[in-house]
Design an enzyme around this catalytic site. Structure first.
Site, PDB file in Angstrom:
ATOM      1  N   ASN A 142       0.847  -1.170   0.000  1.00 36.48           N
ATOM      2  CA  ASN A 142       0.000   0.000   0.000  1.00 36.48           C
ATOM      3  C   ASN A 142       0.895   1.236   0.000  1.00 36.48           C
ATOM      4  O   ASN A 142       2.118   1.121  -0.116  1.00 36.48           O
ATOM      5  CB  ASN A 142      -0.921  -0.045   1.219  1.00 36.48           C
ATOM      6  CG  ASN A 142      -2.268   0.594   0.971  1.00 36.48           C
ATOM      7  OD1 ASN A 142      -2.336   1.678   0.423  1.00 36.48           O
ATOM      8  ND2 ASN A 142      -3.325  -0.084   1.387  1.00 36.48           N
ATOM      9  N   HIS A 152      21.343   2.582  14.623  1.00 38.55           N
ATOM     10  CA  HIS A 152      22.547   3.348  14.915  1.00 38.55           C
ATOM     11  C   HIS A 152      22.960   3.113  16.364  1.00 38.55           C
ATOM     12  O   HIS A 152      22.145   2.765  17.214  1.00 38.55           O
ATOM     13  CB  HIS A 152      22.330   4.835  14.638  1.00 38.55           C
ATOM     14  CG  HIS A 152      21.276   5.458  15.498  1.00 38.55           C
ATOM     15  ND1 HIS A 152      21.475   5.786  16.817  1.00 38.55           N
ATOM     16  CD2 HIS A 152      20.006   5.811  15.221  1.00 38.55           C
ATOM     17  CE1 HIS A 152      20.390   6.316  17.314  1.00 38.55           C
ATOM     18  NE2 HIS A 152      19.470   6.333  16.359  1.00 38.55           N
TER      19      HIS A 152
END
Length: 56
Positions: free
Chosen positions: A3, A33
């Site tokens: 979608n 990170h």
């Protein structure tokens, strides 16, 4: 089938099986990170592959 607004952020493989339906606004990330300033300055990102099986 996906979608609208699908985001895939990867530095490791992302595998999507057959007959998969992905809803709106889905984010798939393989990377994270470091949580410390020293790790971020050292560009020490960690990645894990993502696998989505068939018929999901």
């Amino acid at each position: 089938m996906s979608n609208y607004n699908l985001t895939i952020l990867d530095i490791a493989p992302v595998t999507i099986g057959n007959h998969v339906m992905i809803g709106p606004n889905v984010d798939i990330y393989t990377v994270n990170h470091p949580m410390t300033p020293t790790g971020r300055r050292g560009y020490l990102a960690q990645a894990t592959p993502v696998t989505i099986g068939n018929d999901v």
